[in-house]
Design a protein around this motif. Structure first.
Motif, PDB file in Angstrom:
ATOM      1  N   SER A 364       0.844  -1.191   0.000  1.00  0.00           N
ATOM      2  CA  SER A 364       0.000   0.000   0.000  1.00  0.00           C
ATOM      3  C   SER A 364       0.881   1.243   0.000  1.00  0.00           C
ATOM      4  N   TYR A 365       0.409   2.279  -0.722  1.00  0.00           N
ATOM      5  CA  TYR A 365       1.213   3.486  -0.892  1.00  0.00           C
ATOM      6  C   TYR A 365       0.431   4.718  -0.445  1.00  0.00           C
ATOM      7  N   SER A 366       1.168   5.803  -0.213  1.00  0.00           N
ATOM      8  CA  SER A 366       0.569   7.025   0.307  1.00  0.00           C
ATOM      9  C   SER A 366      -0.363   7.701  -0.688  1.00  0.00           C
ATOM     10  N   ASN A 367      -0.329   7.285  -1.955  1.00  0.00           N
ATOM     11  CA  ASN A 367      -1.226   7.868  -2.957  1.00  0.00           C
ATOM     12  C   ASN A 367      -2.507   7.049  -3.117  1.00  0.00           C
ATOM     13  N   SER A 368      -2.810   6.234  -2.090  1.00  0.00           N
ATOM     14  CA  SER A 368      -4.034   5.404  -2.047  1.00  0.00           C
ATOM     15  C   SER A 368      -4.017   4.271  -3.055  1.00  0.00           C
ATOM     16  N   GLN A 369      -2.865   3.965  -3.619  1.00  0.00           N
ATOM     17  CA  GLN A 369      -2.750   2.849  -4.551  1.00  0.00           C
ATOM     18  C   GLN A 369      -2.301   1.594  -3.814  1.00  0.00           C
ATOM     19  N   GLN A 370      -2.702   0.456  -4.333  1.00  0.00           N
ATOM     20  CA  GLN A 370      -2.269  -0.836  -3.812  1.00  0.00           C
ATOM     21  C   GLN A 370      -1.766  -1.685  -4.969  1.00  0.00           C
ATOM     22  N   ARG A 371      -0.741  -2.479  -4.699  1.00  0.00           N
ATOM     23  CA  ARG A 371      -0.169  -3.343  -5.720  1.00  0.00           C
ATOM     24  C   ARG A 371       0.062  -4.732  -5.138  1.00  0.00           C
ATOM     25  N   ALA A 372      -0.407  -5.758  -5.855  1.00  0.00           N
ATOM     26  CA  ALA A 372      -0.080  -7.140  -5.499  1.00  0.00           C
ATOM     27  C   ALA A 372       1.313  -7.425  -6.043  1.00  0.00           C
ATOM     28  N   VAL A 373       2.265  -7.722  -5.165  1.00  0.00           N
ATOM     29  CA  VAL A 373       3.660  -7.837  -5.582  1.00  0.00           C
ATOM     30  C   VAL A 373       4.188  -9.272  -5.544  1.00  0.00           C
ATOM     31  N   TYR A 374       3.606 -10.117  -4.723  1.00  0.00           N
ATOM     32  CA  TYR A 374       4.040 -11.517  -4.641  1.00  0.00           C
ATOM     33  C   TYR A 374       2.829 -12.425  -4.417  1.00  0.00           C
ATOM     34  N   GLU A 375       2.973 -13.644  -4.881  1.00  0.00           N
ATOM     35  CA  GLU A 375       1.996 -14.686  -4.593  1.00  0.00           C
ATOM     36  C   GLU A 375       2.672 -15.740  -3.725  1.00  0.00           C
ATOM     37  N   ILE A 376       2.018 -16.120  -2.634  1.00  0.00           N
ATOM     38  CA  ILE A 376       2.597 -17.070  -1.683  1.00  0.00           C
ATOM     39  C   ILE A 376       2.121 -18.478  -2.023  1.00  0.00           C
ATOM     40  N   PRO A 377       3.010 -19.377  -2.473  1.00  0.00           N
ATOM     41  CA  PRO A 377       2.599 -20.753  -2.760  1.00  0.00           C
ATOM     42  C   PRO A 377       2.622 -21.592  -1.481  1.00  0.00           C
ATOM     43  N   LEU A 378       1.915 -22.700  -1.500  1.00  0.00           N
ATOM     44  CA  LEU A 378       1.943 -23.670  -0.406  1.00  0.00           C
ATOM     45  C   LEU A 378       2.509 -24.981  -0.928  1.00  0.00           C
ATOM     46  N   ALA A 379       3.381 -25.584  -0.140  1.00  0.00           N
ATOM     47  CA  ALA A 379       4.018 -26.841  -0.524  1.00  0.00           C
ATOM     48  C   ALA A 379       3.298 -28.007   0.136  1.00  0.00           C
ATOM     49  N   THR A 380       2.978 -29.028  -0.629  1.00  0.00           N
ATOM     50  CA  THR A 380       2.391 -30.257  -0.096  1.00  0.00           C
ATOM     51  C   THR A 380       3.315 -31.423  -0.436  1.00  0.00           C
ATOM     52  N   PHE A 381       3.166 -32.533   0.309  1.00  0.00           N
ATOM     53  CA  PHE A 381       4.024 -33.699   0.148  1.00  0.00           C
ATOM     54  C   PHE A 381       3.184 -34.963   0.137  1.00  0.00           C
ATOM     55  N   GLU A 382       3.686 -35.972  -0.583  1.00  0.00           N
ATOM     56  CA  GLU A 382       2.998 -37.263  -0.621  1.00  0.00           C
ATOM     57  C   GLU A 382       3.026 -37.932   0.750  1.00  0.00           C
ATOM     58  N   ALA A 383       4.128 -37.761   1.468  1.00  0.00           N
ATOM     59  CA  ALA A 383       4.269 -38.400   2.790  1.00  0.00           C
ATOM     60  C   ALA A 383       4.855 -37.373   3.755  1.00  0.00           C
ATOM     61  N   GLU A 384       4.045 -36.420   4.158  1.00  0.00           N
ATOM     62  CA  GLU A 384       4.568 -35.338   4.991  1.00  0.00           C
ATOM     63  C   GLU A 384       4.985 -35.810   6.375  1.00  0.00           C
ATOM     64  N   GLN A 385       4.499 -36.995   6.795  1.00  0.00           N
ATOM     65  CA  GLN A 385       4.929 -37.521   8.090  1.00  0.00           C
ATOM     66  C   GLN A 385       6.401 -37.923   8.078  1.00  0.00           C
ATOM     67  N   ASN A 386       6.985 -38.016   6.883  1.00  0.00           N
ATOM     68  CA  ASN A 386       8.400 -38.375   6.781  1.00  0.00           C
ATOM     69  C   ASN A 386       9.307 -37.165   6.593  1.00  0.00           C
ATOM     70  N   LEU A 387       8.765 -35.965   6.740  1.00  0.00           N
ATOM     71  CA  LEU A 387       9.604 -34.779   6.720  1.00  0.00           C
ATOM     72  C   LEU A 387      10.549 -34.790   7.919  1.00  0.00           C
ATOM     73  N   LYS A 388      11.702 -34.200   7.727  1.00  0.00           N
ATOM     74  CA  LYS A 388      12.684 -34.111   8.807  1.00  0.00           C
ATOM     75  C   LYS A 388      12.458 -32.818   9.581  1.00  0.00           C
ATOM     76  N   ARG A 389      12.324 -32.968  10.906  1.00  0.00           N
ATOM     77  CA  ARG A 389      12.136 -31.799  11.747  1.00  0.00           C
ATOM     78  C   ARG A 389      13.454 -31.049  11.904  1.00  0.00           C
ATOM     79  N   VAL A 390      13.374 -29.703  11.820  1.00  0.00           N
ATOM     80  CA  VAL A 390      14.535 -28.849  12.083  1.00  0.00           C
ATOM     81  C   VAL A 390      14.110 -27.786  13.087  1.00  0.00           C
TER      82      VAL A 390
END
Length: 460
Positions: A364-390
Motif C-alpha cells: 500500500s502506498y501514500s497515494n491510495s494505490q495498492q499493488r499485489a507484488v508476490y503470490e505465496i505458494p503452499l508446498a504439499t508432500f505425498e508423505a509429509e509424516q516423513n519430513l525431517k524436523r529442524v
C-alpha cells in the motif's frame, strides 16, 4: 530367558517410557509455539526367540518410536498484524535462512525449508521473516498482468522504493444539465436570458470577458488530475447554454463545455466543445471546440494538450459514455448528479504491507494505490509424516517424504496464526500413564532382583 529375560524386558520398557516422557516434555514446552506439531509415541514389541507357537513364546521386549502429527491442524487464532497468516488445510510455507550479511545486505542459503509458523513481519530490508528466523518465499507478480513470474519461488522483498506516478488519461464525467440554467443573468421568465452572454463570443473566454461568462454559465464540478511526472492539476468545469430549442425553429438544445485555465494571462476558460441534447434530454451530437476534439466513439472529447496554471498534461479523454451526460428538467437550474473520476495518481511512498485471502502480498502506498507484488505458494508432500524436523517449527524434505508440490494446498487466512497442536491437558494425561508404566517396569526389575537373590540363597 527366565529372570534375566524379564529384566531385559523391563529395562526396554523403562527406555521406551523415557522416550515417551521426552516427547511429552517437548510437547508441553512447545504448547505455545506457533505452528508447532507435537510428537506422539508409538510402542512396538520385539518377540523373543522360542517355540513355534505362542504357547511356547514369551512377550519379549519393547521399543518406542516417535509418531508425527503433521496432518493434525492446530487451532487458528485471529491477530491484528497484517502480515501474519495461517494455513487452513494442507500445505506449508516455503522458507529459507540467511547465510550472511555483507554491507547491510542479506544473502541466503541454498536450503529450502517448510513451516506452518506464519508469524512473518517485514524487517528493515523489506524481507518477511518469522520469529524463528525463516524468510518467506513466493512468486513475484508481473505488474502489468498480475500473473506469477517463473516457476521457482524467491525470497519475498518489498522495498521502500516509491511507486511511480501515472499520468491521467481518462476523465469519466457524469452530470445532468438543467433545461433552463439558473445563471446570474437569468431573469426568471425569458429562457433566452439564461443563454451565454453574446459579449463573451465564440471560442476561449478571455480574461476581459470572464465576469460576463461567469454570470451566464453554471458550475460543472472539479477534479484533480495528474500529468506525466505526477504534478497535480485542478480541472474546473463550467457549462454555458448557447442554443435553446424554444428560440424559434425546431432544434436541439446546445451547451458548451469549458475548463478553467488556472490563471492564463490571455484566456480565463478554454472552450472544450459543444454538446447537443434532443427533446428527451439525451445527448445526440458533439462538436469540437478550441482544445477538444470529438473522440472516435462520439461520446466524449479528446484534449491533446491541457495547460492549467503553467502545468501541462497530454492525451486526456473526457468521456460521457453510457449516456452519463443528460439534460433533464431541474427546478434548481444547476448541474446535478455530478461525478468526476480519473485514472491518474501521483508518486507514492510505501505505507504498509499486508496479505490478502488469496495468498498475495499487497503493498500500500501514500497515494491510495495498492499493488499485489508476490503470490505465496503452499508446498504439499505425498508423505509429509516423513519430513525431517529442524529447529524453529520447520521441516526439511527427505527422500521418504517426496519432493514439494507447489500446485495445491489449503487456504491462506490473513491476520491469523495457527497455534501449536499440543494440548497441555492431553499431554498431562499421557504423562500420568507414562509415569505409572515407568514405575511398573522398575518394580519388575526390583522383583527380578529379589528372585535372583532367592535363587542365590539356595546354594548357601
Amino acid at each position: 530367558m527366565g529372570i534375566y529375560g524379564a529384566i531385559n524386558s523391563a529395562v526396554s520398557g523403562l527406555t521406551a517410557q523415557a522416550t515417551a516422557l521426552e516427547n511429552i516434555s517437548g510437547n508441553v514446552a512447545n504448547a505455545q509455539t506457533t505452528g508447532f506439531k507435537r510428537l506422539d509415541t508409538t510402542f512396538s514389541d520385539l518377540v523373543s526367540g522360542g517355540g513355534a507357537t505362542q504357547a511356547s513364546q514369551v512377550s519379549g521386549t519393547t521399543f518406542a518410536t516417535s509418531r508425527a502429527t503433521n496432518t493434525v491442524q492446530g487451532d487458528i487464532s485471529q491477530v491484528d498484524v497484517d502480515t501474519y497468516m495461517a494455513i487452513n488445510g494442507e500445505g506449508y510455507f516455503i522458507v529459507t535462512q540467511a547465510s550472511d550479511v555483507v554491507d547491510g545486505s542479506t544473502s541466503f542459503a541454498d536450503e529450502t525449508f517448510y513451516t506452518r509458523a506464519g508469524d512473518f513481519e517485514r524487517d528493515a530490508e523489506g524481507y518477511l521473516i518469522n520469529s524463528s528466523g525463516y524468510y518467506l518465499q513466493g512468486f513475484p507478480l508481473d505488474p502489468d498482468t498480475g500473473n506469477a513470474v517463473g516457476d521457482a519461488p524467491s525470497v519475498i522483498q518489498i522495498e521502500n522504493q516509491p511507486l511511480a506516478a501515472s499520468a491521467s488519461t481518462r476523465l469519466d464525467y457524469q452530470a445532468n444539465l438543467p433545461r433552463v440554467p439558473d445563471t446570474t443573468d437569468y431573469d426568471g421568465s425569458d429562457e433566452d436570458s439564461a443563454l451565454l452572454d453574446a459579449a463573451v463570443g465564440a471560442g476561449n473566454v478571455t480574461v476581459a470577458n470572464e465576469q460576463a461568462f461567469l454570470d451566464s454559465s453554471i458550475s460543472g464540478g472539479s477534479i484533480t488530475i495528474y500529468n506525466q511526472n505526477g504534478t497535480a492539476m485542478n480541472v474546473e468545469v463550467r457549462y454555458a447554454k448557447t442554443l435553446n430549442e424554444d428560440s424559434g425553429v425546431p432544434q436541439n438544445d446546445t451547451w458548451s463545455m469549458y475548463i478553467g485555465t488556472g490563471g492564463d494571462a490571455t484566456n480565463a476558460w478554454y472552450d472544450v466543445g459543444d454538446i447537443e441534447f434532443d427533446s428527451t434530454g439525451a445527448m445526440t451530437n458533439m462538436t469540437a471546440g478550441v482544445i477538444g476534439a470529438v473522440n472516435g466513439t462520439s461520446d466524449g472529447f479528446t484534449i491533446a494538450t491541457l495547460d492549467i496554471g503553467g502545468t501541462t498534461a497530454t492525451g486526456i479523454e473526457v468521456s460521457f459514455a453510457n449516456g452519463s451526460l443528460t439534460q433533464y428538467s431541474d427546478p434548481d437550474g444547476t448541474a446535478s448528479s455530478v461525478a468526476l473520476d480519473q485514472d491518474g495518481y501521483p508518486a507514492g511512498e510505501l505505507t504498509g504491507v499486508a496479505v490478502d485471502e488469496s495468498g498475495r502480498v499487497i503493498a500500500s502506498y501514500s497515494n491510495s494505490q495498492q499493488r499485489a507484488v508476490y503470490e505465496i505458494p503452499l508446498a504439499t508432500f505425498e508423505a509429509e509424516q516423513n519430513l525431517k524436523r529442524v529447529d524453529g517449527a520447520a521441516f526439511e524434505a527427505t527422500t521418504s517424504s517426496g519432493e514439494a508440490d507447489l500446485s495445491g494446498g489449503g487456504q491462506i487466512l490473513a491476520k491469523n496464526l495457527e497455534l501449536s497442536n499440543a494440548d497441555i491437558a492431553d499431554e498431562f494425561s499421557k504423562l500420568i500413564i507414562t509415569q505409572q508404566a515407568y514405575s511398573a517396569n522398575s518394580r519388575i526389575v526390583t522383583s527380578a532382583d529379589e528372585m535372583l537373590d532367592s535363587a542365590l540363597n539356595m546354594v548357601r
